[in-house]
Design a protein around this motif. Structure first.
Motif, mmCIF file in Angstrom:
data_model
loop_
_atom_site.group_PDB
_atom_site.id
_atom_site.type_symbol
_atom_site.label_atom_id
_atom_site.label_comp_id
_atom_site.label_asym_id
_atom_site.label_seq_id
_atom_site.Cartn_x
_atom_site.Cartn_y
_atom_site.Cartn_z
ATOM 1 N N ASP A 65 2.400 -3.403 -22.321
ATOM 2 C CA ASP A 65 1.435 -3.102 -23.382
ATOM 3 C C ASP A 65 0.023 -3.483 -22.934
ATOM 4 O O ASP A 65 -0.549 -4.491 -23.368
ATOM 5 N N LEU A 66 -0.526 -2.655 -22.033
ATOM 6 C CA LEU A 66 -1.891 -2.842 -21.555
ATOM 7 C C LEU A 66 -2.558 -1.473 -21.397
ATOM 8 O O LEU A 66 -1.872 -0.487 -21.113
ATOM 9 N N PRO A 67 -3.878 -1.391 -21.559
ATOM 10 C CA PRO A 67 -4.555 -0.140 -21.224
ATOM 11 C C PRO A 67 -4.328 0.182 -19.752
ATOM 12 O O PRO A 67 -4.395 -0.707 -18.901
ATOM 13 N N PRO A 68 -4.030 1.444 -19.418
ATOM 14 C CA PRO A 68 -3.724 1.777 -18.022
ATOM 15 C C PRO A 68 -4.938 1.633 -17.108
ATOM 16 O O PRO A 68 -6.085 1.784 -17.537
ATOM 17 N N LEU A 69 -4.665 1.342 -15.848
ATOM 18 C CA LEU A 69 -5.718 1.128 -14.871
ATOM 19 C C LEU A 69 -6.331 2.442 -14.393
ATOM 20 O O LEU A 69 -7.554 2.529 -14.208
ATOM 21 N N LEU A 70 -5.503 3.473 -14.184
ATOM 22 C CA LEU A 70 -5.987 4.711 -13.568
ATOM 23 C C LEU A 70 -6.198 5.823 -14.581
ATOM 24 O O LEU A 70 -7.310 6.341 -14.721
ATOM 25 N N VAL A 71 -5.142 6.227 -15.268
ATOM 26 C CA VAL A 71 -5.241 7.317 -16.243
ATOM 27 C C VAL A 71 -4.113 7.153 -17.249
ATOM 28 O O VAL A 71 -3.024 6.682 -16.901
ATOM 29 N N HIS A 72 -4.382 7.520 -18.504
ATOM 30 C CA HIS A 72 -3.364 7.412 -19.549
ATOM 31 C C HIS A 72 -2.629 8.735 -19.638
ATOM 32 O O HIS A 72 -3.215 9.770 -19.979
ATOM 33 N N LEU A 73 -1.317 8.709 -19.340
ATOM 34 C CA LEU A 73 -0.496 9.907 -19.343
ATOM 35 C C LEU A 73 0.531 9.841 -20.468
ATOM 36 O O LEU A 73 1.083 8.779 -20.747
ATOM 37 N N VAL A 74 0.774 10.995 -21.082
ATOM 38 C CA VAL A 74 1.794 11.108 -22.126
ATOM 39 C C VAL A 74 2.851 12.082 -21.638
ATOM 40 O O VAL A 74 2.537 13.235 -21.316
ATOM 41 N N TRP B 275 5.184 -0.475 -5.676
ATOM 42 C CA TRP B 275 5.748 0.581 -6.520
ATOM 43 C C TRP B 275 5.847 0.114 -7.974
ATOM 44 O O TRP B 275 5.347 0.771 -8.893
ATOM 45 N N ASN B 276 6.509 -1.026 -8.198
ATOM 46 C CA ASN B 276 6.695 -1.529 -9.560
ATOM 47 C C ASN B 276 5.379 -1.864 -10.233
ATOM 48 O O ASN B 276 5.158 -1.553 -11.408
ATOM 49 N N LEU C 205 0.829 -1.211 0.000
ATOM 50 C CA LEU C 205 0.000 0.000 0.000
ATOM 51 C C LEU C 205 0.862 1.259 0.000
ATOM 52 O O LEU C 205 0.580 2.221 -0.726
ATOM 53 N N ILE C 206 1.921 1.268 0.805
ATOM 54 C CA ILE C 206 2.795 2.443 0.848
ATOM 55 C C ILE C 206 3.475 2.645 -0.506
ATOM 56 O O ILE C 206 3.595 3.775 -1.001
ATOM 57 N N GLY C 207 3.930 1.562 -1.124
ATOM 58 C CA GLY C 207 4.557 1.679 -2.436
ATOM 59 C C GLY C 207 3.603 2.244 -3.474
ATOM 60 O O GLY C 207 3.988 3.092 -4.290
ATOM 61 N N ALA C 208 2.340 1.792 -3.439
ATOM 62 C CA ALA C 208 1.349 2.302 -4.392
ATOM 63 C C ALA C 208 1.073 3.775 -4.157
ATOM 64 O O ALA C 208 0.970 4.571 -5.103
ATOM 65 N N VAL C 209 0.957 4.170 -2.888
ATOM 66 C CA VAL C 209 0.705 5.583 -2.570
ATOM 67 C C VAL C 209 1.887 6.445 -2.995
ATOM 68 O O VAL C 209 1.714 7.550 -3.549
ATOM 69 N N MET C 210 3.108 5.967 -2.762
ATOM 70 C CA MET C 210 4.281 6.757 -3.115
ATOM 71 C C MET C 210 4.421 6.936 -4.620
ATOM 72 O O MET C 210 4.783 8.023 -5.087
ATOM 73 N N ILE C 211 4.126 5.893 -5.401
ATOM 74 C CA ILE C 211 4.257 6.059 -6.848
ATOM 75 C C ILE C 211 3.158 6.973 -7.374
ATOM 76 O O ILE C 211 3.387 7.763 -8.315
#
Length: 294
Positions: free
Chosen positions: A247-256, A229-230, A105-111
């Motif tokens: 090569d997958l559609p992103p889970l949260l938001v697609h950023l360029v 994190w990874n 959870l901490i790794g996900a929040v930090m990334i």
């Protein structure tokens, strides 16, 4: 815990390598695992001639097969050569499953914080919402990638912050242990013509992970942090994780990415940004300065 033991003071009953030999053994363990499995992956069409994974199946194989071999190799070395319990390489402490999950959870929040910071500084353009939830197949792939990163990141922490840090510390003391562990980690994540900020970030990544392991006196939490994190970086935003693009559609938001590589990390992903290095420096300071609970 003495000044030269990190996780457990239990003695070794076999041969503990000389302090300056351990970093070279670490490099050898990685080389044997990656180079030993690479011909097989190439023969299966899962790796190209440069050793990069081919397709999503190649990514699964790359994260599972060489790192599983590496994990078995290091456990065999600790148990059969050094003859010391796994508690001495950080697999100790109460509630390991809860600690591991908390680290994830901490790794996900930090990334998410890192990506938000780079985006806030103008490093990303939002190309659209994440579309992974619309596809059960993609969600299945995302779940499988989580298991793959459990193996990859978990083994990396066992090798570097578990075995190497503890082995060098027992021989040469903690400051040298942290320095050599971080230098070897940085060397093994280095490539020719790499932008210098990526090298700085790799060293800061390892220093932060070492500080966490030292603070916790086990590697369960930092193992979980590395996994979270990874994993979320690889599937959350359409951005590379350590140069590896999923090569997958992103889970949260697609950023360029937009703007200089010093801000976005370029082909390396946000881990190559100066913002990432700053985040790890702050993390080290927090871990070292925060009062320890009794």
């Amino acid at each position: 815990m003495t000044s030269k033991t990190l996780f457990s003071a239990e003695a070794h009953r076999g041969w503990l390598p000389w302090g300056l030999l351990s970093p070279f053994l670490c490099i050898a363990f990685v080389a044997m695992s990656l180079l030993g499995t690479s011909p097989w992956l190439k023969s299966l069409g899962l790796e190209d001639s440069s050793g990069d994974p081919i397709g999503l199946t190649g990514v699964y194989a790359f994260l599972l097969i060489p790192f599983a071999a590496m994990g078995l190799l290091i456990v065999a070395w600790v148990r059969l050569v050094e003859r010391r319990p796994l508690s001495t390489v950080g697999l100790t402490g109460p509630a390991p499953a809860r600690t591991l999950f908390g680290g994830i959870l901490i790794g996900a929040v930090m990334i998410m914080g890192l990506v938000a910071a780079v985006g806030g500084l103008g490093g990303y353009e939002v190309a659209g919402p994440g579309r992974a939830l619309a596809s059960p197949r993609v969600m299945g792939s995302i779940g499988l990638l989580l298991l793959c990163f459990v193996v990859q990141a978990g083994v990396e922490e066992l090798l570097f912050r578990g075995w190497l840090l503890s082995a060098v510390t027992r021989k040469l003391g903690l400051p040298i242990g942290v320095l050599l562990t971080s230098l070897v980690f940085t060397f093994l994540h280095w490539s020719p013509n790499q932008y210098w900020l990526i090298t700085v970030s790799s060293f800061a990544f390892s220093a932060f992970a070492c500080a966490w392991a030292i603070r916790a006196r086990n590697i369960w939490g930092v193992m979980g942090w590395h996994i979270g994190w990874n994993w979320l970086l690889s599937i959350g935003f359409g951005l590379p994780v350590t140069g590896l693009m999923i090569d997958l559609p992103p889970l949260l938001v697609h950023l360029v990415p937009q703007g200089p590589d010093s801000l976005t990390g370029g082909a390396e992903g946000p881990e190559g940004s100066w913002v990432c290095s700053l985040l790890f420096v702050i993390g080290v300071a927090v871990l070292l300065l925060r009062p320890r609970k009794s």
